[in-house]
Motif scaffolding. Structure first.
Motif, mmCIF file in Angstrom:
data_model
loop_
_atom_site.group_PDB
_atom_site.id
_atom_site.type_symbol
_atom_site.label_atom_id
_atom_site.label_comp_id
_atom_site.label_asym_id
_atom_site.label_seq_id
_atom_site.Cartn_x
_atom_site.Cartn_y
_atom_site.Cartn_z
ATOM 1 N N HIS A 87 -9.406 -1.864 1.952
ATOM 2 C CA HIS A 87 -8.592 -2.831 2.693
ATOM 3 C C HIS A 87 -8.667 -4.179 1.975
ATOM 4 C CE1 HIS A 87 -8.280 -0.201 6.261
ATOM 5 N NE2 HIS A 87 -9.510 0.159 5.941
ATOM 6 N N SER A 88 -7.645 -4.985 2.172
ATOM 7 C CA SER A 88 -7.643 -6.325 1.586
ATOM 8 C C SER A 88 -7.299 -7.346 2.667
ATOM 9 C CB SER A 88 -6.620 -6.411 0.449
ATOM 10 O OG SER A 88 -5.300 -6.347 0.969
ATOM 11 N N ILE A 91 -3.976 -12.530 1.638
ATOM 12 C CA ILE A 91 -3.684 -13.471 0.560
ATOM 13 C C ILE A 91 -3.066 -12.707 -0.607
ATOM 14 C CG2 ILE A 91 -4.683 -15.103 -1.089
ATOM 15 C CD1 ILE A 91 -6.908 -15.616 1.027
ATOM 16 N N GLY A 92 -1.922 -13.155 -1.083
ATOM 17 C CA GLY A 92 -1.218 -12.473 -2.162
ATOM 18 C C GLY A 92 -0.094 -11.614 -1.626
ATOM 19 N N SER A 93 0.594 -10.933 -2.525
ATOM 20 C CA SER A 93 1.729 -10.093 -2.113
ATOM 21 C C SER A 93 1.231 -8.765 -1.548
ATOM 22 C CB SER A 93 2.655 -9.834 -3.300
ATOM 23 O OG SER A 93 2.065 -8.911 -4.200
ATOM 24 N N ALA A 94 2.073 -8.151 -0.746
ATOM 25 C CA ALA A 94 1.718 -6.861 -0.134
ATOM 26 C C ALA A 94 1.460 -5.812 -1.206
ATOM 27 C CB ALA A 94 2.822 -6.406 0.818
ATOM 28 N N ASP A 95 2.310 -5.763 -2.238
ATOM 29 C CA ASP A 95 2.134 -4.768 -3.310
ATOM 30 C C ASP A 95 0.821 -4.989 -4.064
ATOM 31 O OD1 ASP A 95 4.522 -3.543 -2.665
ATOM 32 O OD2 ASP A 95 5.670 -4.541 -4.255
ATOM 33 N N ALA A 96 0.524 -6.242 -4.357
ATOM 34 C CA ALA A 96 -0.727 -6.546 -5.072
ATOM 35 C C ALA A 96 -1.935 -6.182 -4.219
ATOM 36 C CB ALA A 96 -0.773 -8.023 -5.459
ATOM 37 N N ASN A 97 -1.855 -6.409 -2.909
ATOM 38 C CA ASN A 97 -2.973 -6.092 -2.026
ATOM 39 C C ASN A 97 -3.194 -4.586 -1.900
ATOM 40 O OD1 ASN A 97 -3.740 -8.724 -1.510
ATOM 41 N ND2 ASN A 97 -2.355 -8.933 0.231
#
Length: 163
Positions: A87-88, A91-97
């Motif tokens: 899990h993340s 913060i950041g984009s959904a794809d990057a997470n």
């Protein structure tokens, strides 16, 4: 007619005795209880540097938890499968997470394999930020990173054999 009057009570008595002597059918076996899934939650901050997916060399606490988990798993009752779920935070984009949480789950899976857990019994998946455990209001970056720390986690779910 007298013989008939005597025969009816005798037949009823015999039927009652035969019914009373019959062994009742055994009760059906109760359904087995559902398997208890063992859950382990690891803070990724104890395993990984912020935004990274390699298990940190200085992540002693996280490695100690993983070592103990692997030892308990291998010494405990048989298991069917081990699910590693990354899990993340948001913060950041959904794809990057999703990509980061997947790489972190894969790192934990690989670590457990190194400790002797059979690779064919482990799955790894990343879920990104879609299952947060805390919500934080927008604030400066450092405060937001600290507030969202519980969302950065790896969950390990063990399904026992026969489950």
């Amino acid at each position: 007619m007298n013989a008939m009057k005597l025969a009816v009570p005798a037949l009823l008595a015999t039927a009652t005795l035969l019914t009373a002597c019959q062994t009742p059918a055994p009760a059906p076996e109760p359904a087995p209880p559902p398997p208890v899934v063992q859950n382990q939650k690891l803070s990724t901050d104890g395993l990984f540097a912020f935004g990274k997916s390699e298990i940190a060399a200085d992540g002693v606490e996280g490695r100690t938890q993983l070592d103990a988990f692997a030892a308990d798993l291998l010494a405990g009752p048989p298991f069917e499968i081990v699910h590693v779920i990354g899990h993340s935070d948001r913060i950041g984009s959904a794809d990057a997470n999703v990509a980061l949480s997947t790489r972190r789950a894969n790192s934990v899976r690989d670590y457990l394999v190194e400790k002797g857990v059979p690779a064919d019994r482990i799955t790894a998946v990343g879920r990104g930020s879609v299952e947060p455990v805390v919500e934080c209001e927008d604030q400066d970056r450092d405060a937001l990173i600290a507030c969202l720390a519980p969302n950065r986690r790896v969950e390990i779910r063990v399904v026992p054999a026969g489950g």
